[in-house]
Design an enzyme around this catalytic site. Structure first.
Site, PDB file in Angstrom:
ATOM      1  N   SER A 121      42.266  40.025  30.051  1.00 17.53           N
ATOM      2  CA  SER A 121      42.227  40.719  30.738  1.00 17.53           C
ATOM      3  C   SER A 121      43.769  41.738  30.460  1.00 17.53           C
ATOM      4  CB  SER A 121      41.719  40.598  32.007  1.00 17.53           C
ATOM      5  OG  SER A 121      40.940  42.170  32.510  1.00 17.53           O
ATOM      6  N   HIS A 122      43.666  41.906  31.850  1.00 16.50           N
ATOM      7  CA  HIS A 122      44.763  43.342  31.533  1.00 16.50           C
ATOM      8  C   HIS A 122      46.303  42.663  31.683  1.00 16.50           C
ATOM      9  CE1 HIS A 122      43.899  41.064  35.470  1.00 16.50           C
ATOM     10  NE2 HIS A 122      45.356  42.344  35.569  1.00 16.50           N
ATOM     11  N   ASP A 292      41.858  49.197  29.679  1.00 23.55           N
ATOM     12  CA  ASP A 292      42.629  47.530  29.951  1.00 23.55           C
ATOM     13  C   ASP A 292      42.462  46.768  28.408  1.00 23.55           C
ATOM     14  OD1 ASP A 292      40.293  46.375  30.425  1.00 23.55           O
ATOM     15  OD2 ASP A 292      41.238  44.761  31.335  1.00 23.55           O
ATOM     16  N   ASP A 294      40.450  43.926  27.372  1.00 23.90           N
ATOM     17  CA  ASP A 294      39.614  43.447  26.919  1.00 23.90           C
ATOM     18  C   ASP A 294      37.840  44.438  27.118  1.00 23.90           C
ATOM     19  OD1 ASP A 294      39.763  42.912  29.709  1.00 23.90           O
ATOM     20  OD2 ASP A 294      37.492  41.632  29.754  1.00 23.90           O
ATOM     21  N   ASP A 296      36.943  46.094  30.286  1.00 26.05           N
ATOM     22  CA  ASP A 296      36.265  46.770  31.134  1.00 26.05           C
ATOM     23  C   ASP A 296      37.042  47.173  32.757  1.00 26.05           C
ATOM     24  OD1 ASP A 296      37.855  44.745  31.894  1.00 26.05           O
ATOM     25  OD2 ASP A 296      36.966  42.797  33.055  1.00 26.05           O
ATOM     26  N   ARG A 297      38.603  47.428  32.661  1.00 21.57           N
ATOM     27  CA  ARG A 297      39.030  48.703  33.547  1.00 21.57           C
ATOM     28  C   ARG A 297      38.900  49.992  32.812  1.00 21.57           C
ATOM     29  NH1 ARG A 297      43.669  45.356  37.285  1.00 21.57           N
ATOM     30  NH2 ARG A 297      42.300  43.710  37.524  1.00 21.57           N
ATOM     31  N   LYS A 393      32.136  45.156  34.711  1.00 20.08           N
ATOM     32  CA  LYS A 393      32.216  46.039  34.812  1.00 20.08           C
ATOM     33  C   LYS A 393      32.885  47.021  33.182  1.00 20.08           C
ATOM     34  CE  LYS A 393      36.912  44.412  35.813  1.00 20.08           C
ATOM     35  NZ  LYS A 393      37.500  43.612  37.119  1.00 20.08           N
TER      36      LYS A 393
END
Ligand code: G1P
Ligand code: ZN
Length: 566
Positions: A121-122, A292, A294, A296-297, A393
């Site tokens: 992720s982030h 981010d 991947d 999603d953010r 998200k």
């Protein structure tokens, strides 16, 4: 293509310094399992073993990832293990790249049994960065706790894993590859797909692309700046925003996914997306966003880097939801935010009489509500916004949602936000993160605080800082009963709620990668139009003081201040 017979290998339990995952001829030794060697094989076998063999056979699984270091070699091993574990077909993003929202979309579209996403992720990428594996279920969302618990239990006793070590997959060429396995009537197939196509198609059915195109490339077009930070979202931005909606090439930067994210820390906030913040300050661009690793953010900025707090972002989308054609068709079934997210969304829910759900941190509870038809739009303070179009998200969806609102209202981001506050009042919100805290000290601080809060005398207690006085109305450890599956989640965060509705929340992060991370959240509602535009940190300073005083956080952890303030 023929491959060698299916082999069952016993999990090596020793450190094999000279062997990489996927190399054949792993030697078998019996040392105590004490290294991270074969973590991947153990994790993946546990995931497969958690799925009933009958469900596995002939099923389809989606594989994606954010393009970070080790992803490709991990996917090669996963393919070999999927074949040996009876999975019938894999659908994989080209070069192993597919964003988290796109994987969710594809799982749902092709009715796969689930998906595996290679991402942290982030968190930072690269040889010295982080690596992660995520398992999503057939609704396209993260596996719920019952599933992950089962996987964890299996992983503890697992002794062997099945693999076809000679199977070689080509991740770079779009198209179908099939493999004949011994004792199998049907070939095992791998489909390499364009990671953007299905996702872009979905967005075309949610938004009005002709309206967006006019706004981004028509005679009175606005100027946007999107920073993909060398995470997975670059190809999506290029294809959808630039190629299709006509935004010029300089509206999209850092769009080539890199194994180390080009040295960027692909976490969309004011600290890590500092380059974008600087550029936006110049006033050349009307709208900015970052994503981010991947995808999603998201973080939304207006001209001159006007910052949209994520808790406000979901509230603005809710208040303008019919700017998005999708919701004109589906209606609004419900709204939701995670517990620590500010109450900005609650104000819209109250005004529109739409049911609001308050859930534990994370996306899992949202997914359940969506599956049950109780939720259309949701968000978290941690730069996550999404809807029931998928079960994750979705960063790019959020950008198109905001652009749709800009197109309908014909106002700037700042004007939209200020109008919103004037109408609904403003929730001032901040989050303090204390990272890499000694884990024992962090747990002790939380349990001591819980003891203080559970004392009867705590309710009604008054705290003053300067002229400000706050009286405790309620104090608890947030608990959530899922209205859909009846499960109860306890210990979701300590809440101190004051008589004026202000809230102080403490919780321990579930995603940090070193030590413990303590998060302190402050949320305070203001409806006085004179105070609406004041500085967030100034407004919330008294509540921060009170939070630190009640918890003794600094004294108990040895921290002198937060590592990140959001
Ligand atoms: C963090 C965020 C949370 C988000 C999760 C995954 O979890 O706070 O909102 O859903 O990452 O992106 P935490 O580290 O706080 O447990
Ligand atoms: Zn993410």
């Amino acid at each position: 293509m023929d491959v060698s017979p299916l082999q069952v290998r016993t999990l090596p339990t020793a450190p094999y310094a000279d062997q990489k995952p996927g190399t054949s001829g792993l030697r078998k030794k019996t040392y105590v399992f004490e290294t991270k060697q074969d973590y991947l094989q153990n994790f993946i076998q546990s995931v497969f073993s958690s799925i009933d063999l009958r469900d596995r056979q002939g099923s389809t699984l989606v594989i994606g990832g954010d393009g970070r270091y080790l992803n490709k070699s991990a996917i090669e091993v996963i393919v070999q293990m999927a074949a040996a574990n009876g999975i019938g077909r894999l659908v994989i993003g080209q070069n192993g790249v597919m964003s988290t929202p796109a994987v969710s979309c594809v799982i749902r579209k092709i009715k796969a049994i689930g998906g595996i996403i290679l991402t942290a992720s982030h968190n930072p990428a690269g040889p010295s960065g982080d690596f992660g594996i995520k398992f999503n279920i057939s609704n396209g969302g993260p596996a719920p706790e019952a599933v992950t618990d089962n996987i964890f239990q299996i992983s503890k006793t697992l002794e062997e894993y099945a693999i076809c070590p000679d199977l070689r997959v080509d991740l770079s060429t779009i198209g179908k590859q099939s493999f004949d396995l011994e004792n199998k009537f049907k070939p095992f197939t791998v489909e390499i797909v364009d990671p953007v196509e299905s996702y872009a198609n979905m967005l075309r059915n949610i938004f009005d692309f002709s309206v967006l195109k006019e706004m981004l490339s028509g005679p009175n077009h606005i100027k946007i700046r999107l920073d993909a930070m060398h995470g997975v979202v670059g190809p999506y931005v290029k294809k959808i925003l630039c190629e299709e909606l006509g935004s010029p090439a300089n509206s999209a930067i850092n769009c080539v996914p890199k194994e180390d994210f080009g040295g960027h820390h692909a976490d969309p906030n004011l600290t890590y997306a500092a380059d974008l913040v600087e550029t936006m300050k110049g006033g050349e661009y009307d709208f900015g966003a970052a994503f981010d690793g991947d995808g999603d953010r998201n973080m939304i900025l207006g001209k001159h880097s006007f910052f949209v707090n994520p808790s406000d972002s979901v509230a603005v989308i809710a208040a303008n939801i019919f700017s998005i054609p999708y919701f004109q068709q589906t209606g609004v079934r419900g709204l939701a935010r995670s517990m620590p997210t500010s109450g900005a969304l609650d104000n819209v829910a109250k005004a529109t009489k739409i049911q609001l759900h308050e859930t534990p941190t994370g996306w899992k509870s949202f997914g359940n509500l969506m599956d049950a038809g109780k939720l259309s739009l949701c968000g978290e303070e941690s730069f996550g916004t999404g809807s029931d179009h998928i079960r994750e998200k979705d960063g790019l969806w959020t950008v198109l949602a905001w652009l749709s609102i800009l197109a309908t209202r014909k106002q700037s981001v700042e004007e939209i936000m200020k109008d919103h506050w004037q109408k609904y009042g403003r929730n001032f919100f901040t989050r303090y993160d204390y990272e890499e805290v000694d884990a024992d000290a962090a747990y002790k601080m939380i349990s001591d605080l819980e003891a203080v809060m559970s004392d009867k005398s705590f309710i009604g207690q008054k705290f003053s800082v300067g002229e400000k006085m706050y009286q405790v109305q309620k104090a608890d450890n947030f608990e959530y009963s899922d209205p859909v599956d009846g499960s109860v989640s306890r210990n979701q965060g300590l809440r101190i709620i004051f008589t004026d509705g202000s809230r102080i929340i403490f919780r321990l992060s579930g995603t940090g990668s070193a030590g413990a991370t303590i998060r302190l959240y402050i949320d305070s509602y203001e409806k006085d139009p004179q105070k609406m535009y004041q500085d967030t940190q100034d407004m919330l300073a008294p509540l921060v003081d009170i939070a630190l005083k009640i918890s003794q956080l600094h004294q108990k952890t040895g921290c002198s201040g937060p590592t990140v303030v959001m």
